[in-house]
Design a protein around this motif. Structure first.
Motif, PDB file in Angstrom:
ATOM      1  N   THR A   2       0.848  -1.187   0.000  1.00 21.16           N
ATOM      2  CA  THR A   2       0.000   0.000   0.000  1.00 21.16           C
ATOM      3  C   THR A   2       0.886   1.240   0.000  1.00 21.16           C
ATOM      4  O   THR A   2       1.666   1.451   0.919  1.00 21.16           O
ATOM      5  CB  THR A   2      -0.918   0.017   1.231  1.00 21.16           C
ATOM      6  OG1 THR A   2      -1.736  -1.152   1.215  1.00 21.16           O
ATOM      7  CG2 THR A   2      -1.806   1.239   1.204  1.00 21.16           C
ATOM      8  N   SER A   3       0.773   2.052  -1.037  1.00 18.60           N
ATOM      9  CA  SER A   3       1.618   3.247  -1.117  1.00 18.60           C
ATOM     10  C   SER A   3       0.826   4.471  -0.701  1.00 18.60           C
ATOM     11  O   SER A   3      -0.401   4.489  -0.753  1.00 18.60           O
ATOM     12  CB  SER A   3       2.144   3.443  -2.537  1.00 18.60           C
ATOM     13  OG  SER A   3       1.105   3.856  -3.384  1.00 18.60           O
ATOM     14  N   LYS A   4       1.549   5.482  -0.303  1.00  9.82           N
ATOM     15  CA  LYS A   4       0.976   6.779   0.005  1.00  9.82           C
ATOM     16  C   LYS A   4       1.403   7.757  -1.075  1.00  9.82           C
ATOM     17  O   LYS A   4       2.532   7.694  -1.574  1.00  9.82           O
ATOM     18  CB  LYS A   4       1.447   7.262   1.373  1.00  9.82           C
ATOM     19  CG  LYS A   4       1.072   6.332   2.517  1.00  9.82           C
ATOM     20  CD  LYS A   4      -0.429   6.298   2.759  1.00  9.82           C
ATOM     21  CE  LYS A   4      -0.776   5.465   3.989  1.00  9.82           C
ATOM     22  NZ  LYS A   4      -2.237   5.423   4.229  1.00  9.82           N
ATOM     23  N   THR A   5       0.513   8.666  -1.436  1.00 12.93           N
ATOM     24  CA  THR A   5       0.776   9.619  -2.506  1.00 12.93           C
ATOM     25  C   THR A   5       0.704  11.044  -1.972  1.00 12.93           C
ATOM     26  O   THR A   5      -0.226  11.392  -1.245  1.00 12.93           O
ATOM     27  CB  THR A   5      -0.255   9.442  -3.638  1.00 12.93           C
ATOM     28  OG1 THR A   5      -0.129   8.136  -4.197  1.00 12.93           O
ATOM     29  CG2 THR A   5      -0.060  10.471  -4.738  1.00 12.93           C
ATOM     30  N   LEU A   6       1.706  11.863  -2.330  1.00 12.45           N
ATOM     31  CA  LEU A   6       1.708  13.286  -2.010  1.00 12.45           C
ATOM     32  C   LEU A   6       1.929  14.043  -3.302  1.00 12.45           C
ATOM     33  O   LEU A   6       2.828  13.715  -4.082  1.00 12.45           O
ATOM     34  CB  LEU A   6       2.805  13.633  -1.009  1.00 12.45           C
ATOM     35  CG  LEU A   6       2.970  15.126  -0.683  1.00 12.45           C
ATOM     36  CD1 LEU A   6       1.722  15.675   0.003  1.00 12.45           C
ATOM     37  CD2 LEU A   6       4.209  15.365   0.174  1.00 12.45           C
ATOM     38  N   GLU A 128       6.583   2.355  -1.820  1.00 15.91           N
ATOM     39  CA  GLU A 128       5.927   2.791  -0.585  1.00 15.91           C
ATOM     40  C   GLU A 128       5.287   4.165  -0.729  1.00 15.91           C
ATOM     41  O   GLU A 128       4.219   4.422  -0.176  1.00 15.91           O
ATOM     42  CB  GLU A 128       6.955   2.848   0.551  1.00 15.91           C
ATOM     43  CG  GLU A 128       7.562   1.519   0.954  1.00 15.91           C
ATOM     44  CD  GLU A 128       8.650   1.722   1.978  1.00 15.91           C
ATOM     45  OE1 GLU A 128       8.300   1.911   3.164  1.00 15.91           O
ATOM     46  OE2 GLU A 128       9.842   1.726   1.611  1.00 15.91           O
ATOM     47  N   VAL A 129       5.966   5.055  -1.446  1.00 17.61           N
ATOM     48  CA  VAL A 129       5.505   6.441  -1.575  1.00 17.61           C
ATOM     49  C   VAL A 129       5.588   6.856  -3.037  1.00 17.61           C
ATOM     50  O   VAL A 129       6.556   6.528  -3.732  1.00 17.61           O
ATOM     51  CB  VAL A 129       6.357   7.392  -0.710  1.00 17.61           C
ATOM     52  CG1 VAL A 129       6.024   8.848  -1.003  1.00 17.61           C
ATOM     53  CG2 VAL A 129       6.153   7.098   0.777  1.00 17.61           C
ATOM     54  N   ILE A 130       4.574   7.584  -3.495  1.00 15.88           N
ATOM     55  CA  ILE A 130       4.584   8.185  -4.827  1.00 15.88           C
ATOM     56  C   ILE A 130       4.594   9.700  -4.661  1.00 15.88           C
ATOM     57  O   ILE A 130       3.684  10.274  -4.053  1.00 15.88           O
ATOM     58  CB  ILE A 130       3.350   7.773  -5.661  1.00 15.88           C
ATOM     59  CG1 ILE A 130       3.147   6.251  -5.622  1.00 15.88           C
ATOM     60  CG2 ILE A 130       3.482   8.271  -7.092  1.00 15.88           C
ATOM     61  CD1 ILE A 130       4.266   5.446  -6.193  1.00 15.88           C
TER      62      ILE A 130
END
Length: 484
Positions: A2-6, A128-130
């Protein structure tokens, strides 16, 4: 996974979105976070070839470097390459689809959004993060309908947004407040904080303005980035006229490049602009052509139109004069094609179908084909068998006797050409000057003696780290991490 996007959005073009995303990517990498860059829609003539054989904006390739990963087409699923004032080539998932005018592309956006969301999902499955970069400004009223580049994307994936503004332009508070006011309520709520970019001077004199901004909006200022003098991060599109002056004038090599209306991949020349022994100058159409040691004809998105532009501005006779005085010429990609006898575009791939006479320095003809050549390549330069690396992005196929004298020998063939008198070379390789030894060999060929070695690839890394250090020092990184 599950990635988090900012998402980083800007109040204007060139507000600092590209820089901030690149810097945050390196910060997250340094924190041990598996991160990838993403730009839903990019409009740029500086592009890169990806590991999976497609084409994306050059800025996303730089951001991938900041992440320590290879660039892929999913990092920039929609790329627009303008070829006229009203139209552009539309590239989806790294492959050219077709030319569209603005109205046609606007109607196509609902289809393009699927490509955008598919790419975002694939990246989310791997990282993990985009870190997402918006395009232009989210407050362009005429572009809000079916938006895929800014808030339309942010709403679709339900991600937080940080808004950046450039104080060096002036009017920073008006930019931030005005942008916020033009957004819908849900979009306003999505913005979680502000970053002010390129500040010079005493930060205490800005504090009252920051306090007012936070009180007015109820949103935090996440930091103020200082103006980093001489920072070099490859440009997304616009030409950066930064040059390095040298005190060793007697050792300086003068290099000029004409600014074509559709110049592409001008990041090719960054190693020369930053070289302490090179006096580099971009020459615009209304400027006199100065005496120099080396003229480089750059890449172009519309080769025949830009060739006509040069011919109408007397470059043919100036190139001849330059050679008579002992100067050297290099043509890269479209500039290489211009050096030949002719360019034929039977299908109108780069404009109206037709034929154009080239400068005639090479016995060579080029025909424009619909299928682009997209390759990362390495080889050996004709100068001392020096290693050279680069990438090809071109639609033309060149043929002729001059190609029997190649500029580069590759693992599976050859590239480019060298004139019989050794004064002119041409190549399809972008990135021709990136390798230290190749750059040194070309500068020596062009007339520079006792060449000072500059490791451009190491310089790129140092500048990304310098940016990351500044972000760690001046932004509330812990608060940003909580957003993702």
């Amino acid at each position: 996974m599950t990635s988090k996007t900012l998402m980083i959005q800007g109040t204007t073009s060139d507000a600092g979105k590209t820089i901030l995303v690149a810097g945050l990517c390196r910060v997250l990498k340094n924190h041990g976070i598996n991160v990838a860059p993403f730009k839903p829609q990019n409009m740029a003539l500086n592009s890169a070839v990806t590991a999976d054989g497609g084409e994306i904006g050059r800025a996303q390739a730089v951001q991938a470097q900041a992440c320590g990963i290879e660039p892929t087409t999913d990092m920039n699923p929609v790329l627009l390459k303008p070829n006229t004032d009203v139209g552009a080539q539309v590239i989806i998932h790294g492959k050219a689809l077709q030319d569209m005018d603005a109205k046609t592309f606007h109607n196509y956006k609902s289809i393009a959004m699927k490509a955008v969301l598919d790419s975002h999902q694939r990246l989310s499955d791997q990282y993990e993060v985009i870190m997402v970069e918006g395009a232009g400004s989210p407050a362009e009223i005429n572009l809000r309908d079916r938006d895929i580049a800014n808030m339309g994307f942010a709403e679709a994936v339900d991600c937080p947004v940080v808004l950046i503004a450039d104080i060096d332009r002036g009017g920073v508070f008006a930019h931030l407040i005005g942008t916020l006011e033009l957004l819908s309520e849900s979009e306003q709520n999505r913005i979680k904080g502000f970053v002010i970019n390129r500040f010079r001077g005493d930060i205490t004199l800005l504090q009252s303005g920051l306090d007012w901004l936070e009180e007015k909006t109820g949103k935090p200022v996440l930091g103020v980035l200082p103006y980093l003098h001489g920072l070099h991060i490859e440009a997304e599109d616009a030409i950066n006229n930064l040059s390095v002056c040298t005190e060793n004038k007697e050792k300086t090599l003068k290099v000029i490049v004409p600014v074509l209306p559709r110049i592409s991949n001008h990041t090719d020349f960054d190693p020369l602009r930053l070289h302490p022994q090179v006096d580099f100058e971009y020459v615009s159409h209304n400027s006199p052509i100065p005496p120099c040691d080396l003229i480089i004809l750059p890449g172009s998105k519309s080769v025949r139109a830009d060739l006509e532009f040069l011919q109408n501005n007397n470059w043919a006779e100036n190139l001849q004069k330059h050679l008579r005085y002992g100067g050297k010429i290099i043509g890269i990609c479209g500039g290489f094609q211009m050096l030949g006898n002719s360019i034929y575009d039977p299908s109108g791939i780069e404009g109206k179908a037709g034929f154009a006479d080239g400068f005639g320095f090479f016995d060579m003809q080029t025909e424009i084909h619909r299928t682009k050549q997209l390759h990362n390549k390495t080889g050996r330069l004709f100068l001392n068998n020096t290693k050279v690396s680069g990438y090809e992005i071109h639609a033309g196929i060149s043929k002729g006797p001059v190609l029997e004298h190649p500029a580069i020998i590759t693992n599976n063939g050859s590239d480019g050409a060298v004139s019989s008198d050794n004064n002119i070379m041409g190549s399809y390789f972008h990135g021709l000057f990136n390798e230290t030894e190749a750059c040194n060999a070309i500068l020596e060929w062009a007339g520079l003696r006792e060449v000072e070695s500059v490791d451009y690839l190491a310089l790129q890394e140092r500048e990304i780290e310098r940016l990351a250090i500044s972000i760690e020092e001046h932004l509330d990184v812990s608060r940003i991490l909580k957003l993702i």
